[in-house]
Design an enzyme around this catalytic site. Structure first.
Site, PDB file in Angstrom:
ATOM      1  N   ARG A  38     -15.995  16.953 -29.278  1.00 54.80           N
ATOM      2  CA  ARG A  38     -16.483  15.573 -29.291  1.00 54.80           C
ATOM      3  C   ARG A  38     -17.852  15.437 -28.620  1.00 54.80           C
ATOM      4  O   ARG A  38     -18.641  14.584 -29.020  1.00 54.80           O
ATOM      5  CB  ARG A  38     -15.473  14.652 -28.604  1.00 54.80           C
ATOM      6  N   LYS A 200       6.278   8.680 -40.485  1.00 57.20           N
ATOM      7  CA  LYS A 200       6.936   7.398 -40.682  1.00 57.20           C
ATOM      8  C   LYS A 200       6.256   6.511 -41.706  1.00 57.20           C
ATOM      9  O   LYS A 200       5.059   6.290 -41.642  1.00 57.20           O
ATOM     10  CB  LYS A 200       6.986   6.650 -39.358  1.00 57.20           C
ATOM     11  N   GLY A 356      -5.120  11.855 -36.842  1.00 60.16           N
ATOM     12  CA  GLY A 356      -5.202  12.918 -35.840  1.00 60.16           C
ATOM     13  C   GLY A 356      -4.520  14.203 -36.280  1.00 60.16           C
ATOM     14  O   GLY A 356      -5.116  15.286 -36.236  1.00 60.16           O
ATOM     15  N   GLY A 379      -6.692   6.627 -34.940  1.00 58.35           N
ATOM     16  CA  GLY A 379      -6.267   5.231 -35.113  1.00 58.35           C
ATOM     17  C   GLY A 379      -7.317   4.400 -35.834  1.00 58.35           C
ATOM     18  O   GLY A 379      -6.991   3.570 -36.692  1.00 58.35           O
TER      19      GLY A 379
HETATM   20  P1  ADP Z   1      -1.624  11.550 -38.762  1.00 55.65           P
HETATM   21  O1  ADP Z   1      -1.745  11.772 -37.278  1.00 55.65           O
HETATM   22  O2  ADP Z   1      -2.466  12.487 -39.535  1.00 55.65           O
HETATM   23  O3  ADP Z   1      -1.834  10.104 -39.125  1.00 55.65           O
HETATM   24  P2  ADP Z   1       1.232  11.263 -38.612  1.00 55.65           P
HETATM   25  O4  ADP Z   1       1.114  11.089 -37.136  1.00 55.65           O
HETATM   26  O5  ADP Z   1       1.617  10.111 -39.426  1.00 55.65           O
HETATM   27  O6  ADP Z   1      -0.119  11.912 -39.186  1.00 55.65           O
HETATM   28  O7  ADP Z   1       2.316  12.371 -38.939  1.00 55.65           O
HETATM   29  C1  ADP Z   1       2.279  13.650 -38.394  1.00 55.65           C
HETATM   30  C2  ADP Z   1       3.652  14.154 -38.072  1.00 55.65           C
HETATM   31  O8  ADP Z   1       4.516  14.035 -39.192  1.00 55.65           O
HETATM   32  C3  ADP Z   1       3.646  15.597 -37.683  1.00 55.65           C
HETATM   33  O9  ADP Z   1       4.002  15.715 -36.331  1.00 55.65           O
HETATM   34  C4  ADP Z   1       4.679  16.239 -38.604  1.00 55.65           C
HETATM   35  O10 ADP Z   1       5.496  17.166 -37.946  1.00 55.65           O
HETATM   36  C5  ADP Z   1       5.482  15.057 -39.053  1.00 55.65           C
HETATM   37  N1  ADP Z   1       6.180  15.316 -40.330  1.00 55.65           N
HETATM   38  C6  ADP Z   1       5.634  15.569 -41.528  1.00 55.65           C
HETATM   39  N2  ADP Z   1       6.571  15.818 -42.440  1.00 55.65           N
HETATM   40  C7  ADP Z   1       7.758  15.716 -41.808  1.00 55.65           C
HETATM   41  C8  ADP Z   1       9.123  15.870 -42.217  1.00 55.65           C
HETATM   42  N3  ADP Z   1       9.446  16.188 -43.472  1.00 55.65           N
HETATM   43  N4  ADP Z   1      10.070  15.670 -41.279  1.00 55.65           N
HETATM   44  C9  ADP Z   1       9.762  15.356 -40.015  1.00 55.65           C
HETATM   45  N5  ADP Z   1       8.501  15.194 -39.578  1.00 55.65           N
HETATM   46  C10 ADP Z   1       7.506  15.374 -40.457  1.00 55.65           C
HETATM   47 MG    MG Z   2      -0.384  11.359 -35.652  1.00 53.54          MG
END
Ligand code: ADP
Ligand code: MG
Length: 402
Positions: A38, A200, A356, A379
């Site tokens: 960063r 989620k 992230g 975020g």
């Molecule tokens: P980002 O940070 O890129 O926005 P998220 O925080 O929404 O992504 O999601 C990341 C998390 O989702 C990771 O920790 C990953 O392990 C989890 N994940 C992805 N697929 C699955 C799955 N099938 N079951 C449980 N967790 C999952």
């Molecule tokens: Mg995340």
């Protein structure tokens, strides 16, 4: 919506004190910066200002101090790393506001840099207290925001201060974020394909809804695929399903159909009884999960399917890993999708990754340079994709304004 903001290039800054909000929220251990990504990312803006003869005052937060100074969140390790990167001395102020900081800012000569102590040692920063914003404004004659990652929060250093310092413009890093994310959403080269995953559906529903109005195709993996599968009446075993979002998933399926968006769900997944990787996974058809099995990744057939749906894309926006990529045995789906997207940039497509964990996954894949843009703000990039106005961006002057 206009994303075109004035930038440092519009700034007449020679001999002036330029207050620059940067994102130096870096990991530290034993008083040393352990990852300077960063800091490195902010160097072009800092160098540019120095070359123009500005007197640069840098402000950032680091970590989550609980409302007062905490040595472990001091910016001092950042000063050391910054001096090494800029190959020059950097002046220091023990507090980001007050007489000592003001004196330090006034002592700067053209082409010199001052780093302020952590903004969040004052709770007024996050509360956006006007008096605190005014105190910050005393350290500069004009304002630059190069911290996209905090632009979705109206804090004193991202929003409040712009009421006291004019002009307020974007740094190069901020400009790059707005260019890539803004253009992808506003003038996408088609087909525009979005890939969504992650854990989620509840945290992503606004992103899904906003993208449904813009994209030609929506590919869905990650844990959220199982909430969709449940909505379609398929077996989901022990997979992460949000039962209270099944109706929402149904609505998304209907909206996609009504809007003519091709919504693509995986045809297979990796089934395992242990999401921590202690039990092996095996590919199964997506409706064949047994009650003791959890879907931990998209399967090889789905990677092929997704790759075929990405092959002709003009614009790709990706948020959310396809599986539990932190566990090596369950990373193949995410890496496969990363690979499929990585070949598109050289074919002229614009490929943007936000979030992230998604950005971490792309970096882990070793293919980061083959993407047009990895968004630095987790975020903030999500809120941008949701179509929300980011207060830290909104506060900057529009291009073309007098
Ligand atoms: P980002 O940070 O890129 O926005 P998220 O925080 O929404 O992504 O999601 C990341 C998390 O989702 C990771 O920790 C990953 O392990 C989890 N994940 C992805 N697929 C699955 C799955 N099938 N079951 C449980 N967790 C999952
Ligand atoms: Mg995340």
């Amino acid at each position: 919506m206009s994303f075109a903001k004035k930038t440092v290039q519009h700034l007449d800054c020679a001999g002036k004190r330029v207050f620059v909000r940067v994102d130096f929220n870096v990991p530290t251990a034993n008083g040393e910066v352990t990852d300077d990504t960063r800091i490195v990312a902010a160097i072009p803006t800092i160098r540019y200002l120095l070359q123009k003869g500005a007197r640069v005052v840098l402000a950032s937060h680091l970590g989550r101090p609980k409302g007062g100074p905490e040595p472990k969140y001091s910016m001092k390790p950042v000063k050391v790393r910054l001096e090494r990167l800029l190959r020059m001395d950097v002046a220091w102020a023990d507090d980001c506001v007050g007489e000592a900081a003001e004196a330090a800012s006034r002592a700067l000569k053209d082409g010199e840099v001052l780093l302020l102590e952590n903004l969040r040692f004052h709770p007024e920063e996050e509360k956006n207290v006007p008096a605190f914003a005014e105190a910050l404004a005393k350290l500069g004659d004009c304002y630059v925001n190069d911290a996209f990652g905090t632009a979705h929060r109206a804090h004193a250093s991202t929003e409040g201060v712009t009421h006291f310092l004019r002009p307020s413009v974007a740094g190069f890093l901020m400009q790059k974020e707005l260019d890539y994310l803004g253009k992808a959403l506003d003038q996408p080269k088609r087909p525009f394909v979005a890939v969504l995953g992650g854990s989620k559906i509840s945290g992503k529903i606004d992103v899904i809804t906003a993208l449904l109005g813009k994209v030609d195709r929506l590919l869905i993996g990650g844990a959220m695929m199982f909430t969709f599968n449940k909505a379609k009446g398929l077996a989901t075993g022990k997979s992460l399903v949000e039962d209270d979002r099944v109706e929402m998933a149904k609505a998304v399926l209907e909206q996609a159909a009504a809007k003519g968006v091709e919504l693509v769900l995986p045809v297979d997944c990796i089934a395992s009884t242990a999401p921590d990787g202690t039990a092996p996974g095996a590919p199964v058809k997506v409706d064949a999960l047994t009650p003791d099995q959890m879907g931990v990744d998209i399967g090889p057939e789905s990677v092929k399917l997704f790759a075929s749906k990405l092959a002709d894309a003009g614009t790709v926006v990706w948020n959310g890993p396809m599986g539990i990529f932190e566990v090596e045995a369950f990373a193949a789906g995410t890496m496969g999708v990363a690979k499929a997207i990585s070949v598109l940039k050289e074919k002229g497509a614009v490929t943007v990754v936000g979030g992230g964990d998604s950005v971490a996954a792309v970096q882990q894949s070793g293919m980061a340079e083959k993407f047009s843009h990895l968004s630095t703000g987790g975020g903030a990039s999500l809120e941008f994709l949701e179509g929300k106005v980011l207060p830290g961006v909104e506060a900057l002057e529009n291009e073309g304004a007098a």
